[in-house]
Design an enzyme around this catalytic site. Sequence first.
Site, mmCIF file in Angstrom:
data_model
loop_
_atom_site.group_PDB
_atom_site.id
_atom_site.type_symbol
_atom_site.label_atom_id
_atom_site.label_comp_id
_atom_site.label_asym_id
_atom_site.label_seq_id
_atom_site.Cartn_x
_atom_site.Cartn_y
_atom_site.Cartn_z
ATOM 1 N N TYR A 24 -0.475 11.762 14.894
ATOM 2 C CA TYR A 24 0.242 10.792 14.060
ATOM 3 C C TYR A 24 0.870 9.700 14.928
ATOM 4 O O TYR A 24 0.750 8.500 14.626
ATOM 5 C CB TYR A 24 1.333 11.506 13.258
ATOM 6 C CG TYR A 24 2.286 10.578 12.537
ATOM 7 C CD1 TYR A 24 1.924 9.973 11.341
ATOM 8 C CD2 TYR A 24 3.547 10.310 13.056
ATOM 9 C CE1 TYR A 24 2.791 9.123 10.673
ATOM 10 C CE2 TYR A 24 4.424 9.463 12.403
ATOM 11 C CZ TYR A 24 4.044 8.871 11.212
ATOM 12 O OH TYR A 24 4.906 8.019 10.557
ATOM 13 N N GLY A 25 1.527 10.102 16.015
ATOM 14 C CA GLY A 25 2.142 9.127 16.909
ATOM 15 C C GLY A 25 1.128 8.148 17.473
ATOM 16 O O GLY A 25 1.417 6.949 17.645
ATOM 17 N N THR A 26 -0.066 8.629 17.756
ATOM 18 C CA THR A 26 -1.127 7.751 18.257
ATOM 19 C C THR A 26 -1.483 6.684 17.231
ATOM 20 O O THR A 26 -1.683 5.514 17.573
ATOM 21 C CB THR A 26 -2.375 8.580 18.618
ATOM 22 O OG1 THR A 26 -2.052 9.442 19.714
ATOM 23 C CG2 THR A 26 -3.532 7.684 19.017
ATOM 24 N N LYS A 65 0.491 5.462 15.041
ATOM 25 C CA LYS A 65 1.602 4.512 14.975
ATOM 26 C C LYS A 65 1.575 3.547 16.160
ATOM 27 O O LYS A 65 1.982 2.386 16.030
ATOM 28 C CB LYS A 65 2.926 5.279 14.917
ATOM 29 C CG LYS A 65 3.094 6.159 13.680
ATOM 30 C CD LYS A 65 3.196 5.339 12.393
ATOM 31 C CE LYS A 65 1.963 5.251 11.563
ATOM 32 N NZ LYS A 65 2.146 4.485 10.308
ATOM 33 N N THR A 122 0.843 -1.194 0.000
ATOM 34 C CA THR A 122 0.000 0.000 0.000
ATOM 35 C C THR A 122 0.882 1.248 0.000
ATOM 36 O O THR A 122 1.980 1.256 0.543
ATOM 37 C CB THR A 122 -0.946 0.029 1.211
ATOM 38 O OG1 THR A 122 -0.201 0.224 2.416
ATOM 39 C CG2 THR A 122 -1.749 -1.263 1.310
ATOM 40 N N GLY A 123 0.392 2.286 -0.663
ATOM 41 C CA GLY A 123 1.176 3.521 -0.753
ATOM 42 C C GLY A 123 2.480 3.325 -1.488
ATOM 43 O O GLY A 123 3.516 3.858 -1.090
ATOM 44 N N ALA A 164 8.810 -11.111 -7.735
ATOM 45 C CA ALA A 164 7.422 -11.110 -7.282
ATOM 46 C C ALA A 164 6.511 -10.358 -8.252
ATOM 47 O O ALA A 164 6.942 -9.449 -8.958
ATOM 48 C CB ALA A 164 7.320 -10.485 -5.894
ATOM 49 N N LYS A 165 5.251 -10.735 -8.251
ATOM 50 C CA LYS A 165 4.215 -9.931 -8.886
ATOM 51 C C LYS A 165 3.704 -8.969 -7.823
ATOM 52 O O LYS A 165 3.247 -9.399 -6.760
ATOM 53 C CB LYS A 165 3.070 -10.802 -9.404
ATOM 54 C CG LYS A 165 1.980 -10.002 -10.112
ATOM 55 C CD LYS A 165 0.888 -10.921 -10.676
ATOM 56 C CE LYS A 165 -0.156 -10.138 -11.444
ATOM 57 N NZ LYS A 165 -1.217 -11.033 -12.004
ATOM 58 N N VAL A 166 3.787 -7.680 -8.095
ATOM 59 C CA VAL A 166 3.524 -6.678 -7.063
ATOM 60 C C VAL A 166 2.333 -5.802 -7.449
ATOM 61 O O VAL A 166 2.314 -5.206 -8.532
ATOM 62 C CB VAL A 166 4.753 -5.781 -6.824
ATOM 63 C CG1 VAL A 166 4.474 -4.782 -5.703
ATOM 64 C CG2 VAL A 166 5.980 -6.629 -6.486
#
Length: 330
Positions: free
Chosen positions: A204-206, A208, A27-28, A46-48
């Site tokens: 953001y930290g939360t 994570k 993802t991303g 790999a197939k990505v």
Amino acid sequence: MGFLFSKPRYDPTRDIPDLTGKVVIVTGANAGIGYHTADQLARHGAKVYLACRTESKAREAIATIECATPSLKGRERLVWLPLDLSSLHSAQEAADEFLEKEKRLDILVNNAGRLAGPYVLTKDGIEQSVSVNHVGHFVFTMALLPLLKKTTKQPGADARIVVVSSEMYDLLGRQSRFESLEDFNDRQAPPGKENNSITEWRRYGTTKLMNILFTHELQRRLDEEGSLITAIALHPGSVATDGVHASSPWWMRFMQLIVSITPLEGAFTTLFAATSAQVAAEREKFKGQYLVPYGKLQQLKGKAGDARLARTLWATTEKVVEGVLGRPVT
């Protein structure tokens, strides 16, 4: 942060095994760590699937990878998978589309993330960072879990779920009740101060912290049912991506100039977690754990190791998802 000043011992060119026949989702994957993760996995066979929100950016990333490795052109080894993690319906639809196309999934890399940003609620009524970094990935992962389990029964299989977290879980992740949608949507500041830089990074930290708790509870549940899927959370390092630079206050940008590693180096721990033969050989040692560059185990601090909090987060996430999708998580 001593690892930032030492030369990495991990070398993806040397250390990633042959992945021919493996199917991977990142993802991303159109930029930063995700891009280099997808690039290296494809280079090694790999197939990505590049699970990204914007088609133009995904196809540009695919073209750049194929240009650097011409042998990948025309082989359908790099595929765009539409995914908007701010929408739980999109997360479910992306998983459904993948399941229609593939009969196996060897590696799921939950890499996408929203960095520090203004307080915004999504159309689903969830704080945007919480949705993108945690709840959207929860829906996506749970929808793909049956295929990951099925893949473990195939010869030579080694199914893994890799969750990109951050050391910010301890430095700034303070919100830790996770008992309700209101907790998920906590502004973490008095009215009028929710969009200062410190508060944005605190939220953001939360998220994570949520990543780590999710990984531990997922592994506990997998172990309980005897599944051989390996789930690992990690901190990629202090990575000099454009997104980090743009969302950081001046003092953080200054620190980044001193201690940052490149986006490619930032992908090293993800690649280790996703492919290392050492992880397969010492699965009991690595499963459900937290890694730092480059592939080193680190003991968790504070609430990140709280098993009860991890179960609370999981239960609340299920309720939030059911409230949006109108059905229980499967």
